[in-house]
Design an enzyme around this catalytic site. Sequence first.
Site, short mmCIF file in Angstrom:
data_model
loop_
_atom_site.label_atom_id
_atom_site.label_comp_id
_atom_site.label_asym_id
_atom_site.label_seq_id
_atom_site.Cartn_x
_atom_site.Cartn_y
_atom_site.Cartn_z
N LYS A 13 0.87 -1.03 0.22
CA LYS A 13 -0.16 -0.30 -0.67
C LYS A 13 1.26 1.36 0.37
O LYS A 13 0.66 2.21 -0.21
CB LYS A 13 -1.23 -0.05 1.26
CG LYS A 13 -0.60 -0.23 2.50
CD LYS A 13 -1.89 -0.37 3.52
CE LYS A 13 -1.39 -0.26 4.90
NZ LYS A 13 -0.69 -1.20 5.03
N ARG A 88 -5.95 3.18 11.34
CA ARG A 88 -5.82 1.93 12.31
C ARG A 88 -6.93 0.62 12.15
O ARG A 88 -6.77 -0.86 12.05
CB ARG A 88 -4.23 1.52 12.49
CG ARG A 88 -3.08 1.41 11.68
CD ARG A 88 -2.08 0.77 12.84
NE ARG A 88 -1.08 2.01 12.15
CZ ARG A 88 0.60 1.37 11.00
NH1 ARG A 88 -0.21 -0.18 10.79
NH2 ARG A 88 1.42 1.97 11.14
N ARG A 127 12.27 -12.31 0.11
CA ARG A 127 12.76 -10.54 0.51
C ARG A 127 15.23 -11.43 1.19
O ARG A 127 14.90 -11.92 2.44
CB ARG A 127 12.63 -9.77 1.58
CG ARG A 127 11.75 -8.92 0.87
CD ARG A 127 10.99 -8.24 1.80
NE ARG A 127 9.90 -7.25 1.43
CZ ARG A 127 9.37 -6.48 2.26
NH1 ARG A 127 9.70 -5.66 3.24
NH2 ARG A 127 8.27 -6.50 1.55
N ARG A 160 15.59 -11.31 6.83
CA ARG A 160 15.90 -10.49 8.68
C ARG A 160 14.75 -10.95 8.95
O ARG A 160 13.95 -11.83 8.39
CB ARG A 160 15.34 -9.17 7.72
CG ARG A 160 16.86 -8.23 7.09
CD ARG A 160 15.99 -7.04 7.35
NE ARG A 160 15.14 -6.81 6.47
CZ ARG A 160 14.91 -5.59 5.76
NH1 ARG A 160 15.70 -4.46 5.61
NH2 ARG A 160 14.24 -5.87 4.74
N ARG A 171 2.17 -10.24 12.91
CA ARG A 171 2.01 -8.99 12.49
C ARG A 171 1.02 -9.75 11.76
O ARG A 171 -0.13 -8.01 11.48
CB ARG A 171 2.91 -8.58 11.46
CG ARG A 171 4.01 -7.89 12.00
CD ARG A 171 5.16 -7.37 11.42
NE ARG A 171 4.51 -5.93 10.53
CZ ARG A 171 5.69 -5.90 9.34
NH1 ARG A 171 6.76 -6.74 8.91
NH2 ARG A 171 5.14 -4.89 8.60
#
Length: 214
Positions: A13, A88, A127, A160, A171
């Site tokens: 986003k 949020r 990633r 990471r 999350r």
Amino acid sequence: MKIIMLGAPGAGKGTQAKKIAAKYEIPHISTGDIFRANIKNGTELGKKAKTYMDQGLLVPDELVVDLVVDRVNQDDCTKGYVLDGFPRTIPQAEALDKALESMDQKMDYAIDINVPDENIVNRMSGRRACVDCGATYHIVHAPTKEEGICDNCGGELILRDDDKPETVQKRLAVYHEQTQPLIDYYTEKGILKTVDGTVDLEDVFKAITGILGE
Ligand SMILES: [Zn+2]
């Protein structure tokens, strides 16, 4: 044109918000940037926010809303803006609507970039970051010339902690609990637009401009 961006962490986003801001010439507003600017400029709101942050506390909703409302009242927002990372939660959304109402304004669009959790977990686990220079890559979408080696400096590439599946799942769980109710909220308001976020980012953007108009 006043726009709210919705979507899970990793749905893209922020990237789309920047593209919207550039095309429609409206500011891209993220709460992180507002906090930093107010603290840097030593505003009253910034000072208040800093007292919470210095204690490691969350900045209360009312104060966050005050900061956002102060920002959207600035001159560069007369044509509209795109909010990224706010609201949020339902209480934040209600407080924002109330504040906008008192200024005779309302949001025009809430754009939800829809990506299934498993796609996000897969995306993040691809990633790679360089331990030496911090450059980031993706094993599928932005691979290095030599596997595991940074193009930039020759350093070692790692996955990471933030990008590990277990961290991402946590999350996503927080997101579903707090933010997904916003999807129902903006559906009821009649301004929710959902786009498929699993396609190429240029195609996601095409879907968005199809909604917002050329
Ligand atoms: Zn490097």
